[in-house]
Scaffold this active site. Structure first.
Site, PDB file in Angstrom:
ATOM      1  N   GLY A   1     -54.539   4.623  64.671  1.00 54.18           N
ATOM      2  CA  GLY A   1     -53.540   4.057  63.754  1.00 54.18           C
ATOM      3  C   GLY A   1     -53.987   4.139  62.308  1.00 54.18           C
ATOM      4  O   GLY A   1     -53.178   4.388  61.408  1.00 54.18           O
TER       5      GLY A   1
ATOM      6  N   ASP B   1     -59.602  -7.391  65.342  1.00 58.21           N
ATOM      7  CA  ASP B   1     -59.967  -6.460  66.415  1.00 58.21           C
ATOM      8  C   ASP B   1     -60.849  -7.096  67.484  1.00 58.21           C
ATOM      9  O   ASP B   1     -61.139  -6.469  68.505  1.00 58.21           O
ATOM     10  CB  ASP B   1     -60.688  -5.240  65.815  1.00 58.21           C
ATOM     11  CG  ASP B   1     -59.732  -4.370  65.014  1.00 58.21           C
ATOM     12  OD1 ASP B   1     -58.501  -4.456  65.236  1.00 58.21           O
ATOM     13  OD2 ASP B   1     -60.213  -3.604  64.151  1.00 58.21           O
TER      14      ASP B   1
END
Ligand code: S3P
Length: 429
Positions: free
Chosen positions: A94, A315
């Site tokens: 991404g 994350d």
């Protein structure tokens, strides 16, 4: 499809380093390519995501040499990229797709970006919308929200943009377009997301200025090639921080980890849960703070996690869920809706996998509640093609009563080649 089976551990001991920071490695290639002169990069992460970025810039005429230790990027200045002869493949990344879209919006050529089946399903409207407001011309599937993306380079004008999401990818895409735009480009975000772009752009000599709640950049100023040293990735260290915390009789030293305050939510969360983590030998590398992390096993308790802590640990939630599963009491995660649009829906994936491991989990729209237990059950789970889900469930297996098998583990190579081997080196059974 490769599977890995992990057996319960007795202790985790030793001293390790982890591969370089993924976010900083991407930016080093991108900024080095559009700077004037040579940029050298030490500690570059040679994971699949970063190699996708590297290949994209090679395909746009940038010479990048890798002697296995140092990367040398022959930067050609703001307008030195050339039209790629083929589609640029961002793989699973991404960051590659969103940042490169920002960078290509203001070029004098046409380009097309694609990715794997997971990336082609992730929202791109969040970068296309502001870039269009700057004058960008970008087409995509699903009404312009999904890749492949076709970018017709245009002259851009600076904007003042308030992002609805705290996203470093959105912020960075706009800043990169801002380097090519007339006037100033300003981005505000609801909570501060990782600020590696701001730091590294300043390091390269861009006219970047941060202020409360945002950042602005002036267009047209050339960048100058620099020497970059990439610190170890705290997002990769996180798996070892949790592993050494949940396995009894553990003591692990993790050297040279980036401790940028926009990334250290994992330390704050684990320490608030009762983990024993010390930061040693604090220093700096290329404008980023670095330290060695010493972690010993600890007894954890459940906590509530939300607000501005979320982007600072975005994350790390899969592995935080594992820590919460082995904590005393209830952990509540909220304000984390962004987890639903990561490499996979990380709320759904972790809830399902932890239930398979015998944990009581209640999924909510923007997070989950986890009731901790003493020991997980052996189980067979699926990564859903997401590297961080795969590694988190392997860490979970260290504190299970039987073996944990994780299916579809090839994805680990996107961010952490050598993860399983490194873990086995420090585990005693
Ligand atoms: C990244 C930003 C974050 C993070 C991703 C890397 C970056 O994504 O989840 O792994 O390098 O800018 P968002 O900007 O979508 O939050």
């Amino acid at each position: 499809m490769l599977s890995l089976t992990i057996q319960p551990a007795r202790s985790i001991r030793g001293e390790i380093t982890v591969p370089g920071d993924k976010s900083i490695s991407h930016r080093a290639i991108m900024f080095g390519s559009i700077a004037q002169g040579v940029t050298t990069v030490r500690g570059f992460l040679r994971g699949e995501d970063n190699l996708a970025t590297l290949n994209a810039f090679r395909a746009m005429g940038i010479g990048i040499e890798d002697d296995g230790e140092i990367l040398r990027i022959g930067g050609k200045g703001l307008h030195g990229l050339t039209e790629p002869a083929d589609v640029l493949d961002c793989g699973n990344s991404g960051t590659s797709m969103r940042l490169i879209t920002g960078l290509l919006a203001g070029q004098r050529f046409f380009s097309v970006l694609t990715g794997d089946r997971y990336l082609r399903n992730r929202p791109m409207g969040r970068v296309i919308e502001p870039l269009s407001r700057m004058g960008g011309c970008i087409y995509g599937r699903a009404g312009g929200d999904k890749a492949p993306l076709a970018i017709v380079g245009k002259e851009l004008a600076g904007i003042a943009y308030s992002s609805k999401v705290a996203s470093a990818q959105v912020k960075s895409a706009i800043l990169l377009a801002g380097l090519y735009a007339s006037g100033e480009t300003e981005v505000r975000e609801p909570h501060l997301s990782r600020d590696h772009s701001e730091r590294m752009l300043s390091h390269f000599g861009a006219a970047v200025e941060t202020f409360g709640g945002g950042v602005r950049v002036a267009g047209g100023r050339e960048l100058t090639g620099r020497e970059i040293t990439v610190p170890g990735d705290i997002s990769s260290a996180a798996f070892f921080l949790v592993a050494a915390t949940i396995v009894p009789a553990s003591e692990l030293l993790i050297r040279g980890i980036g401790i940028n305050p926009t990334r250290t939510g994992i330390l704050d969360i684990l320490i608030a849960m009762g983990a024993d983590i010390e930061l040693l030998d604090r220093r700096e590398a290329s404008g980023e703070p670095v330290a060695d992390l010493l972690v010993r096993s600890g007894r954890l308790k459940g906590i509530e996690i939300g607000g501005d802590l979320v982007p600072r640990a975005i994350d790390e939630f899969p592995v935080i869920c594992v820590a919460a599963s082995l904590a005393e009491g209830r952990t509540v995660i909220r304000d984390a809706r962004e987890l639903r649009v990561k490499e996979t829906d990380r709320i759904a994936a972790m809830a399902a996998n932890l239930v398979s491991a015998g944990v009581e989990v209640v999924e909510t729209e923007d997070g989950m509640e986890i009731i901790g237990c003493e020991r997980l059950q052996g189980c067979v789970v699926d990564s859903r093609g997401d590297h961080r889900i795969a590694m988190s469930m392997l860490v979970a297996g260290l504190r299970a009563s039987g073996p944990v098998t994780v299916n579809d583990v090839e994805c680990i190579a996107t961010s952490f080649p050598g993860f399983a081997e490194l873990l086995e080196k420090v585990v005693a059974r």
